[in-house]
Design an enzyme around this catalytic site. Sequence first.
Site, PDB file in Angstrom:
ATOM      1  CG  ASP A 168      11.514  10.660   0.807  1.00 18.20           C
ATOM      2  OD1 ASP A 168      11.058  11.625   1.449  1.00 18.20           O
ATOM      3  OD2 ASP A 168      11.035   9.519   0.859  1.00 18.20           O
ATOM      4  CB  SER A 179      14.931   3.581  -0.422  1.00 14.99           C
ATOM      5  OG  SER A 179      13.901   4.441  -0.021  1.00 14.99           O
TER       6      SER A 179
HETATM    7  C1  GLA Z   1       7.567   8.513   1.988  1.00 18.21           C
HETATM    8  C2  GLA Z   1       7.655   8.958   0.534  1.00 18.21           C
HETATM    9  C3  GLA Z   1       7.625  10.479   0.431  1.00 18.21           C
HETATM   10  C4  GLA Z   1       6.441  11.053   1.206  1.00 18.21           C
HETATM   11  C5  GLA Z   1       6.378  10.476   2.616  1.00 18.21           C
HETATM   12  C6  GLA Z   1       5.133  10.897   3.340  1.00 18.21           C
HETATM   13  O1  GLA Z   1       8.728   8.911   2.686  1.00 18.21           O
HETATM   14  O2  GLA Z   1       8.836   8.476  -0.056  1.00 18.21           O
HETATM   15  O3  GLA Z   1       7.581  10.861  -0.917  1.00 18.21           O
HETATM   16  O4  GLA Z   1       5.248  10.851   0.524  1.00 18.21           O
HETATM   17  O5  GLA Z   1       6.428   9.060   2.609  1.00 18.21           O
HETATM   18  O6  GLA Z   1       5.111  12.262   3.548  1.00 18.21           O
END
Ligand code: GLA
Length: 350
Positions: free
Chosen positions: A146, A102
Site C-alpha cells: 500500500d 491509511s
Molecule cells: C492490507 C495490507 C497490505 C496487504 C493487503 C492484503 O491492505 O495493508 O499490505 O497485505 O492487506 O493483500
Amino acid sequence: MKVKAPGRINIIGEHTDYNDGYVLPFAVNRYVFLSIEGSDRFIFHSENMNETVEMERIEKLNKWTDYISGVIASFEKRGYRMSPVKISVSSNLPMGAGLSSSAALEVASAYAISEYLGFNVPKLELVKIAREAEVEFVGVRCGIMDQFTSAFGRKDHAIFLDTMTLEYEYVPLKLKGYEINLVDSNVKHALSSSEYNKRRQECEEVLKVLGKKSFREVTKEDLEKLSGTLRKRTRHVIEENERVLKSVQALKEGDFETLGKLLFSSHESLKDLYEVSCEETDFIVDYLRGKEGILGARMVGGGFGGGVIVLSKKGAFGKVKEELAESYRKRFGIDLTFHEIESSDGVQKI
Ligand code: GLA
C-alpha cells in the site's frame, strides 16, 4: 507546503506482500491532501473528522492521528531531529473501502515532513518509514504494497512489484473499451486487523514447519507436508503468485477476458483457502458472475468487508449496478457505494 498522496487498488496478488510474493496494484485518483507548517507543538487537524488534536509529545491515541504520529516516531527512531509541526489533512478517499486511506495518510505525512524539514529522504526510504508507522505504532503488521503504491504510482500504469526484492515494473494500464469499478460493501468487520495478524502468524508457522526462510522457496510439493489450515493458506499464496504472473502477461497483451477469470479465481481462493472474505463481499461477487460484459470481480485489500474490484466492458457495469444495489439492500439492509476508478501518479507536492 501542500502535498497529496493517492490511495491504491490492487488488481491481484492479495495477502502475498508479507510473504515475499508478487502484487499488481495501481495508485487511484482519490487522495489524502495534507498541508504542513511550523508550530510550537504538534497540532493535527482533520477536516473530514472535524477534529483538532494537540500534543506536546507524540503519543498513541488509537485514532486517525496515530498514522501521522507513527510516521513521526519512525523518523525519530532513525535519528532525524523532528521539530513540532502543524499538519492539516482532508481526503476524498473513502475509508474502509479497501483503497488504503491509511497508507495514503502515512505516505503524505512522511513525504511532507521530509520535504518541509529538509530531510530529503529518498522515496523508498519514505515507504519504509510509512510502513513502519503502521506496523509498529498502529499495530497492523501489513506488507509493503500500500505504501509503495501510494509513493511510486504512475498514471496509466499498474505496478508489478516483487515484494521480496522490491524490484518493480510499470505495466501499461490501457483500459480502452474496459473499465474498473470499486463497489464498497460499506461493511468493515471488527475482526479485520486481528484476523490479518493471525494470517501472518499462520504463514510464519508454515515456514517453521517446512524449515524454510522465505515463502518464495515454498513449492507445490511442500503442500504434501502440510495439513488443514496451514495447507490451505499455503496453497492460496502459491497460486495467487501464479495468478499475478499470468495477470501481468494478460495485461500486457490486453487480454481482459483472461484477467477477469483470474480475478474471479482469486476471490474463490481468498474465500475458501485464505478465509478472509465475508458474506457481503461474496454476495457482490456472486451476483456479478455471469452478468453480460462483467469479466471479473474479487474482494480487495485485507478482507472482512471493504471493497470489491470489478473489471467489465465499458458500460456493462452501469447496466447492472442498480439491480445489484437493490438486491444487496434487500439482503443486508445496507446501501452500496460505487466508485469508478482511474489510475494516478504517486505522492507529490501541489
Ligand atoms: C492490507 C495490507 C497490505 C496487504 C493487503 C492484503 O491492505 O495493508 O499490505 O497485505 O492487506 O493483500
